[in-house]
Motif scaffolding. Structure first.
Motif, PDB file in Angstrom:
ATOM      1  N   ARG A 193       1.793  14.208   1.533  1.00  0.00           N
ATOM      2  CA  ARG A 193       2.636  13.179   2.128  1.00  0.00           C
ATOM      3  C   ARG A 193       1.815  12.353   3.125  1.00  0.00           C
ATOM      4  O   ARG A 193       1.102  12.906   3.955  1.00  0.00           O
ATOM      5  CB  ARG A 193       3.816  13.843   2.843  1.00  0.00           C
ATOM      6  CG  ARG A 193       4.874  12.860   3.231  1.00  0.00           C
ATOM      7  CD  ARG A 193       6.117  13.574   3.726  1.00  0.00           C
ATOM      8  NE  ARG A 193       7.157  12.593   4.042  1.00  0.00           N
ATOM      9  CZ  ARG A 193       8.276  12.882   4.657  1.00  0.00           C
ATOM     10  NH1 ARG A 193       8.540  14.115   5.015  1.00  0.00           N
ATOM     11  NH2 ARG A 193       9.157  11.945   4.921  1.00  0.00           N
ATOM     12  N   HIS A 194       1.951  11.042   3.020  1.00  0.00           N
ATOM     13  CA  HIS A 194       1.263  10.135   3.943  1.00  0.00           C
ATOM     14  C   HIS A 194       2.086   9.976   5.217  1.00  0.00           C
ATOM     15  O   HIS A 194       3.290  10.234   5.211  1.00  0.00           O
ATOM     16  CB  HIS A 194       1.082   8.776   3.249  1.00  0.00           C
ATOM     17  CG  HIS A 194       0.192   7.830   3.989  1.00  0.00           C
ATOM     18  ND1 HIS A 194       0.525   6.517   4.200  1.00  0.00           N
ATOM     19  CD2 HIS A 194      -1.025   8.010   4.555  1.00  0.00           C
ATOM     20  CE1 HIS A 194      -0.466   5.920   4.879  1.00  0.00           C
ATOM     21  NE2 HIS A 194      -1.409   6.812   5.096  1.00  0.00           N
ATOM     22  N   SER A 195       1.444   9.515   6.287  1.00  0.00           N
ATOM     23  CA  SER A 195       2.157   9.294   7.543  1.00  0.00           C
ATOM     24  C   SER A 195       3.306   8.295   7.373  1.00  0.00           C
ATOM     25  O   SER A 195       4.248   8.296   8.166  1.00  0.00           O
ATOM     26  CB  SER A 195       1.189   8.801   8.610  1.00  0.00           C
ATOM     27  OG  SER A 195       0.533   7.635   8.168  1.00  0.00           O
ATOM     28  N   CYS A 196       3.235   7.460   6.340  1.00  0.00           N
ATOM     29  CA  CYS A 196       4.306   6.476   6.117  1.00  0.00           C
ATOM     30  C   CYS A 196       5.579   7.134   5.605  1.00  0.00           C
ATOM     31  O   CYS A 196       6.644   6.512   5.638  1.00  0.00           O
ATOM     32  CB  CYS A 196       3.850   5.403   5.140  1.00  0.00           C
ATOM     33  SG  CYS A 196       3.702   5.961   3.430  1.00  0.00           S
ATOM     34  N   GLY A 197       5.465   8.373   5.093  1.00  0.00           N
ATOM     35  CA  GLY A 197       6.640   9.054   4.558  1.00  0.00           C
ATOM     36  C   GLY A 197       6.577   9.280   3.055  1.00  0.00           C
ATOM     37  O   GLY A 197       7.295  10.121   2.518  1.00  0.00           O
TER      38      GLY A 197
ATOM     39  N   GLY B 210       1.525  10.630  -1.840  1.00  0.00           N
ATOM     40  CA  GLY B 210       0.530  10.011  -2.728  1.00  0.00           C
ATOM     41  C   GLY B 210       0.672   8.512  -2.846  1.00  0.00           C
ATOM     42  O   GLY B 210       0.663   7.954  -3.937  1.00  0.00           O
ATOM     43  N   CYS B 211       0.810   7.829  -1.697  1.00  0.00           N
ATOM     44  CA  CYS B 211       0.940   6.377  -1.789  1.00  0.00           C
ATOM     45  C   CYS B 211      -0.422   5.750  -2.080  1.00  0.00           C
ATOM     46  O   CYS B 211      -1.470   6.380  -1.925  1.00  0.00           O
ATOM     47  CB  CYS B 211       1.584   5.793  -0.536  1.00  0.00           C
ATOM     48  SG  CYS B 211       0.577   5.982   0.916  1.00  0.00           S
ATOM     49  N   LEU B 212      -0.381   4.501  -2.507  1.00  0.00           N
ATOM     50  CA  LEU B 212      -1.592   3.795  -2.928  1.00  0.00           C
ATOM     51  C   LEU B 212      -2.666   3.802  -1.837  1.00  0.00           C
ATOM     52  O   LEU B 212      -3.846   4.023  -2.122  1.00  0.00           O
ATOM     53  CB  LEU B 212      -1.210   2.356  -3.318  1.00  0.00           C
ATOM     54  CG  LEU B 212      -2.297   1.490  -3.955  1.00  0.00           C
ATOM     55  CD1 LEU B 212      -2.825   2.131  -5.226  1.00  0.00           C
ATOM     56  CD2 LEU B 212      -1.740   0.103  -4.247  1.00  0.00           C
TER      57      LEU B 212
ATOM     58  N   GLY C 166       0.800  -1.228   0.000  1.00  0.00           N
ATOM     59  CA  GLY C 166       0.000   0.000   0.000  1.00  0.00           C
ATOM     60  C   GLY C 166       0.827   1.269   0.000  1.00  0.00           C
ATOM     61  O   GLY C 166       0.296   2.354  -0.226  1.00  0.00           O
ATOM     62  N   HIS C 167       2.111   1.137   0.276  1.00  0.00           N
ATOM     63  CA  HIS C 167       2.911   2.347   0.458  1.00  0.00           C
ATOM     64  C   HIS C 167       3.943   2.507  -0.649  1.00  0.00           C
ATOM     65  O   HIS C 167       5.150   2.594  -0.408  1.00  0.00           O
ATOM     66  CB  HIS C 167       3.504   2.365   1.871  1.00  0.00           C
ATOM     67  CG  HIS C 167       2.423   2.254   2.898  1.00  0.00           C
ATOM     68  ND1 HIS C 167       1.615   3.323   3.233  1.00  0.00           N
ATOM     69  CD2 HIS C 167       1.939   1.188   3.565  1.00  0.00           C
ATOM     70  CE1 HIS C 167       0.702   2.909   4.107  1.00  0.00           C
ATOM     71  NE2 HIS C 167       0.878   1.632   4.318  1.00  0.00           N
ATOM     72  N   ILE C 168       3.426   2.517  -1.866  1.00  0.00           N
ATOM     73  CA  ILE C 168       4.217   2.891  -3.037  1.00  0.00           C
ATOM     74  C   ILE C 168       3.560   4.137  -3.622  1.00  0.00           C
ATOM     75  O   ILE C 168       2.332   4.282  -3.570  1.00  0.00           O
ATOM     76  CB  ILE C 168       4.265   1.779  -4.099  1.00  0.00           C
ATOM     77  CG1 ILE C 168       2.846   1.422  -4.588  1.00  0.00           C
ATOM     78  CG2 ILE C 168       4.949   0.533  -3.546  1.00  0.00           C
ATOM     79  CD1 ILE C 168       2.838   0.627  -5.862  1.00  0.00           C
TER      80      ILE C 168
HETATM   81 ZN   LIG Z   1       1.637   5.362   2.866  1.00  0.00          ZN
END
Ligand SMILES: [Zn+2]
Length: 331
Positions: A177-181, A184-186, A167-169
């Protein structure tokens, strides 16, 4: 012929503990389910896991000393070899917990711990949609997007056990920016949460009477958006089409990198196959290289909420079998 070996497999979630007693053919012999009550802290939850295993064994008519191995899937990253849950944001006070050794000591059988998405991937591979295959990806699209990777018949964990974060590509570099870093991740653009957020924004902006009504009724999530799209709402349909476009970009990338025989879709998205997964798949196969796109199939997960527990049963039985081999070879 000897009886099939039996595992107790526990799905430890933020809201419930669900235990299956499963034999090596994938037959369920006993089930127990109870609330996690994560806020009580770690020790009471471990106590409830132990009670749940005993209860599921009682239902199955299996003594704990007849259980060959125990497996627990957990909502966080693990050190599989050491049986340690490294962290679990949905649980309270669970950092670096040696859950495998703790349960093994209190219950008896060897105990294996794996991340829930990896376990679900392995469950679908061994007993679900991907059985009989060698190269399979599992992607769960629900509130978040996660997954697992099966390469050459084995669960691929990577150097730290964190592989499979499907999910985090990035699929939209200009997005926030997503919390994952990642930007616009999936997960930000195609998860159930993303679809629900887009639907609520459309409702608040008055762009869709049907979505506005759902919001006023107090419930507007991805499911209501899907229902509105099925009922002919063009705004809801466009929201799903947008999510599908992003999901398609993700799937195309996975096809080119992994050349899988099958991508198995689990989570809430498996209930929106026609308006989310199928258009995503059409987009993915038109973008990816022709040869791997042609040889890859897309399928719904078959084990529902029990994918993870089935995966743990298989991982535990295989792990304990391998662990037993050296001493068996001496006799
Ligand atoms: Zn993410």
């Amino acid at each position: 012929m000897s009886n099939p070996r039996v595992a107790a497999a526990i799905d430890l979630g933020g809201t419930k503990i669900r235990t299956l007693v499963v034999d090596e053919t994938g037959r369920i012999l006993g089930v127990d389910q109870r609330p996690t009550r994560a806020a009580d802290g770690r020790e009471p939850v471990i106590g409830r896991i132990i009670e749940s295993v005993h209860e599921a064994c009682a239902v199955a008519g299996v003594r704990i000393d007849e259980v060959a191995a125990i497996g627990v899937d957990v909502p966080g990253p693990v050190d599989f070899d050491a049986g340690i849950l490294l962290e679990a944001p949905n649980l309270h006070d669970w950092t670096n917990v040696a859950l495998g050794p703790i349960l093994s000591e209190r219950l008896g059988p060897p105990t294996f711990v794996e991340n829930d998405a990896n376990a679900a991937a392995y469950g679908e591979f061994r007993f679900g949609a991907g059985r009989g295959l060698r190269h399979m990806l599992y992607i769960t699209v629900s509130t978040g997007i996660g997954g697992g990777i099966i390469i050459d018949g084995k669960l691929y964990r990577g150097a730290d056990g964190t592989a499979g974060e499907m999910g985090h590509i990035t699929v939209e570099p200009s997005a926030e920016r997503h919390s994952c870093g990642m930007h616009g991740c999936l997960e930000m653009l195609a998860s159930g949460t993303a679809i629900g957020n887009a639907a609520r924004a459309a409702a608040q902006e008055g762009r869709s009477p049907m979505l506005t009504r759902a919001l006023a009724d107090g419930m507007l999530t991805a499911k209501e958006c899907y229902d509105a799209a099925k009922a002919g709402d063009p705004v809801a349909a466009e929201i799903l089409a947008t999510a599908a476009r992003y999901l398609g970009i993700g799937l195309a990338n996975y096809i080119n990198i992994f050349n899988p025989e099958m991508i198995v879709i689990g989570g809430g998205a498996s209930n929106m196959f026609d308006l989310l997964v199928e258009p995503a798949w059409t987009a993915a196969t038109s973008m990816a290289f022709a040869r791997p796109a042609q040889s890859c199939r897309i399928a719904r997960a078959e084990l529902g909420g029990d994918s993870g527990a089935f995966g743990m049963a298989a991982l535990a039985l295989e792990g304990s079998h391998h662990a037993a081999l050296p001493s068996a070879a001496l006799t």
